[in-house]
Write an enzyme that holds these catalytic residues in place. Structure first.
Site, mmCIF file in Angstrom:
data_model
loop_
_atom_site.group_PDB
_atom_site.id
_atom_site.type_symbol
_atom_site.label_atom_id
_atom_site.label_comp_id
_atom_site.label_asym_id
_atom_site.label_seq_id
_atom_site.Cartn_x
_atom_site.Cartn_y
_atom_site.Cartn_z
ATOM 1 N N GLU A 108 -38.242 -37.590 -42.218
ATOM 2 C CA GLU A 108 -39.299 -38.195 -41.412
ATOM 3 C C GLU A 108 -40.678 -37.572 -41.560
ATOM 4 O OE1 GLU A 108 -38.940 -40.920 -39.398
ATOM 5 O OE2 GLU A 108 -36.922 -41.112 -40.221
ATOM 6 N N SER A 122 16.338 -50.626 -9.771
ATOM 7 C CA SER A 122 17.161 -49.518 -9.280
ATOM 8 C C SER A 122 16.389 -48.220 -9.068
ATOM 9 C CB SER A 122 18.322 -49.254 -10.244
ATOM 10 O OG SER A 122 19.206 -50.353 -10.237
#
Length: 772
Positions: A90, A463
């Site tokens: 940059e 169960s």
């Protein structure tokens, strides 16, 4: 004076005049505009929007919520290689210029004048800071002028390191990531301090075009940009030729799902988000709140992997269902690869289940295309799972042919055909002492199905509900050694609340008189029904509320004996905790504390602790007798593989399989941890005849407990006072039965005095309720 010379002098004076006018305009703008530039308070008192963060109890990030995913880092904590990569990409002269790089501007102007290719810019890091904080991204002369003026002002008021720190934390880098620290976690799953040169170059290439160079979405373009940054780093002397070559050859592992975290706890994170939003609705997604949950990273990951394996194993047992969808390859444009990538976006990857489209297919071989450009050819064992869908007799709507969308999975043997499971599952574990959730997985995949089956799925427990009926019976005078008939029962419509009922034992076998302990170990349905008949359904309905169940969801009929009511896995874990902690009811909780961005505690959980007699739910003797009976279930009974697999005999629990195998459960505990696993379909249907709680759900529980009980010594729950051993079993001391009489005239006579007589119901009719 010759006309040519006059023309030259006139031209020069005209140019000088233009320059003077330009300088004059610039000076006027400086004089008028500079004093009116915005205040830099937003920079000097930098307060970025910080997302809501969700953490495990041991400090691992499991979720972030907010428009911006951000992690602020100090400039001194940024690796030098990251700074160098950013400057190479940059602004190489960042530490030399005064905000506007004059040399860079001239170089860009010259390149743009003679290049004829892509236009070059000369935007500095300072100018980007000015733009990100104060200006729009429009490309106008006025905006560029203000950008330059702001850059001068920023450079005059802040140090270079301060400006660089703002840039590193504020810049957008795709995937909702703001700042390089957040991007490092999102793309590579690691802190910024641990990135390599190659990874730094990839990240540094993102600011120019976060979408175009996104390594998740556009890996090829991201690679081209990364190579450019690496070359710039080499040319600027930031890295050596050897480092350059190493970085160029490094294979980057980019997270395909950039929303993933190191721990799979998406359902936990969403629960924590909802709790926090209710408590702190203002700025919850921007104030930087941090939520500490109760879960442990290793246990949570173990639960996730256990559930995932359990579901995939089940799905594979049921066979391959065929193509997931179809793509019309004739409609692909000239750039078929790009078109396929777009088409495959409709089929999100679910961890190791990657979508692919078939390009060529025969019974022995297929060629596939995966998003991102990778093609694979599969044959032999890789196709075995799906072989019947490659046959000419396969249904047209499911046959694997050109254009079919399938799933691929990779294991240690390579890529192979897989499929998305249709079945769902849930797992939750907690500490019995205070209810702190240790692990929670609400479904197979959060992004595929956000419905939390732990807290939201109301299902029949089958169960696995029997222990609560047995516990109620102990309070009515029964004991583990009490004898009850295991013989067929027929129940009238008046006793069921709907229709007449002729239930059966799961295995279809009946063994006559047996001890309650044996009946629970073998999950004998007839014994449970007779127990409930003896104590009364209304009493049992009231009694189960001691465990946290809703009475209205368990109508007072005999069908309750086999778990025909509705529960959630969350409720079941809390209820089983009562047996594990000696009879105390604790409330499960998942958020430990909430802190502000500075670490100050804003809210904190204060859970009740087992041992507080105000929380007493059932008699400690009752809890112990139930533990003793359920321990036999995990050693000799329907969950016998639990003790065998974990090589310990301090486990207790109960399997559950509902009618027509629609739900499979296992809930169990050791004194330090309670856990519950469930498997079923969202739209209830049979899992398959062999898919019981002990076969389908129990393996998930076992796999989790291998981690949860690692290093935990085998330790039985201590026996409380008031229990006496007699005739090969244990009883409440005041309820020890007399010696049985030698002869009985009928099956329901001659029972121990602690056992109420059980009446045989009337005539046979239909079965319609849970059956394990």
């Amino acid at each position: 004076m010759p006309s040519t010379l006059r023309f030259i002098l006139y031209s020069i004076s005209f140019i000088i005049g233009l320059i003077a006018i330009g300088i004059g305009v610039i000076l006027i703008v400086l004089v008028l505009a500079y004093p009116n530039l915005p205040s830099l308070d937003v920079l000097t008192d930098y307060r970025p929007k910080m997302p809501l963060r969700i953490m495990t109890a041991d400090g691992h990030l499991i979720g972030e919520f907010g428009e911006e995913r951000r992690a602020v880092v100090r400039i001194q904590d940024v690796p030098e290689v990251m700074k160098q990569a950013i400057m190479a990409a940059e602004d190489e002269r960042f530490y030399q210029h005064g905000g506007v790089d004059t040399l860079g501007v001239l170089r860009a102007a010259y390149a743009n004048f003679i290049g004829g290719g892509k236009r070059q810019g000369a935007s500095t890091i300072t100018m980007q800071v000015a733009r990100n904080f104060f200006l729009s991204s429009e490309k106008t002369l006025t905006r560029k002028m203000y950008e330059a003026l702001l850059s001068f002002k920023i450079e005059h008021n802040l140090s270079k390191d301060q400006i660089f720190e703002l840039y590193i934390n504020q810049i957008f880098l795709g995937q909702r990531a703001y700042g390089f620290a957040a991007a490092s976690q999102i793309y590579f799953g690691k802190p910024l301090s641990q990135i390599s040169i190659a990874e730094a170059a990839m990240l540094a290439g993102l600011p120019k075009a976060p979408s175009a160079f996104n390594p998740v979405v556009n890996p090829k373009r991201a690679r081209i940009r990364q190579e450019y940054v690496l070359k710039r780093m080499r040319d600027l002397g930031f890295i050596t030729e050897e480092q350059f070559n190493t970085a160029m050859n490094e294979t980057l592992v980019v997270r395909r799902d950039a929303g993933q975290y190191s721990t799979h706890a998406e359902y936990v994170a969403e629960m924590a988000r909802q709790i926090t939003a209710e408590r702190f609705p203002q700025d919850v997604y921007s104030a930087g709140l941090q939520v500490i949950t109760t879960i442990q990273k290793d246990e949570q990951e173990a639960a996730y992997q256990a559930l995932r394996k359990g579901v995939l194993d089940y799905d594979r047992r049921q066979g391959y269902r065929g193509a997931e969808s179809f793509i019309d390859l004739k409609q692909m444009g000239e750039d078929q690869e790009e078109s396929l990538d777009v088409a495959l976006q409709e089929f999100p990857a679910i961890e190791n289940l990657i979508p692919a489209v078939i390009l060529e297919a025969s019974p022995r071989q297929i060629k596939t295309y995966m998003r991102g450009g990778e093609t694979l050819t599969l044959s032999g064992d890789a196709l075995k799972f799906a072989s019947r869908m490659l046959d000419d007799k396969a249904p047209v709507t499911k046959k694997l042919r050109r254009g079919a969308v399938i799933r691929l999975s990779k294991d240690d043997k390579g890529w192979r055909i897989a499929q998305l499971p249709e079945v769902e599952a849930a797992f939750v574990s907690a500490h019995p002492k205070d209810g702190a959730i240790r692990a929670l997985v609400g479904g197979f995949d959060f992004n595929h199905n956000m419905f939390n089956h732990v807290t939201q799925a109301w299902r029949q427990p089958g169960s696995s509900f029997k222990p609560f009926i047995y516990s109620a019976a102990l309070e009515k005078g029964f004991s583990p050694g009490s004898i009850v008939l295991d013989e067929p029962v027929t129940v009238s419509a008046a006793q069921t609340g709907s229709q007449a009922w002729q239930p059966k034992n799961y295995d279809g076998k009946y063994e006559g008189p047996m001890k309650l302990r044996t009946a629970l170990t073998k999950s004998k349905n007839m014994v449970s029904i007779r127990l409930l008949q003896a104590i009364g359904p209304a009493y049992a309905q009231d009694y189960i509320t001691r465990f946290g169940f809703d009475a209205e969801r368990h109508p007072p009929y005999l069908t309750m004996a086999l778990g025909a009511g509705s529960v959630t896995p969350w409720q079941m874990a809390a209820a089983y905790a009562v047996f594990a902690n000696g009879g105390y009811r604790v409330n499960p909780y998942i958020v430990k504390e909430i802190r502000d961005q500075h670490g100050r505690v804003l809210a904190q959980a204060t859970p009740a602790q087992a041992g507080d007699e105000t929380l007493r739910s059932i008699d400690p003797r009752n809890a112990y007798l139930m533990y003793s009976m359920m321990r036999d279930v995990t050693i000799y009974g329907t969950a016998g593989r639990a003790s065998a697999a974990l090589k310990r005999q301090d486990l207790a629990g109960k399997t559950g399989t509902t009618n027509d195998h629609m739900d499979a459960w296992f809930c169990g505990f050791q004194k330090t941890v309670v856990g519950c696993a469930w498997v079923g379909f969202d739209q209830p249907k049979s899992l398959g005849n062999r898919e019981t709680g002990g076969f389908t759900a129990l393996p998930i529980w076992i796999a989790y407990m291998q981690e949860a009980l690692r290093g935990v010594p085998v330790e039985q729950i201590p026996q409380p006072e008031g229990i006496t051993a007699a005739r090969d079993d244990i009883y409440y001391s005041e309820n020890v039965p007399p010696a049985p009489e030698p002869e009985v005239s009928s099956p329901d006579e001659g029972l121990p005095t602690a056992t109420p007589a059980l009446e045989q119901p009337a005539k046979p009719v239909v079965e319609a309720f849970p059956a394990d």
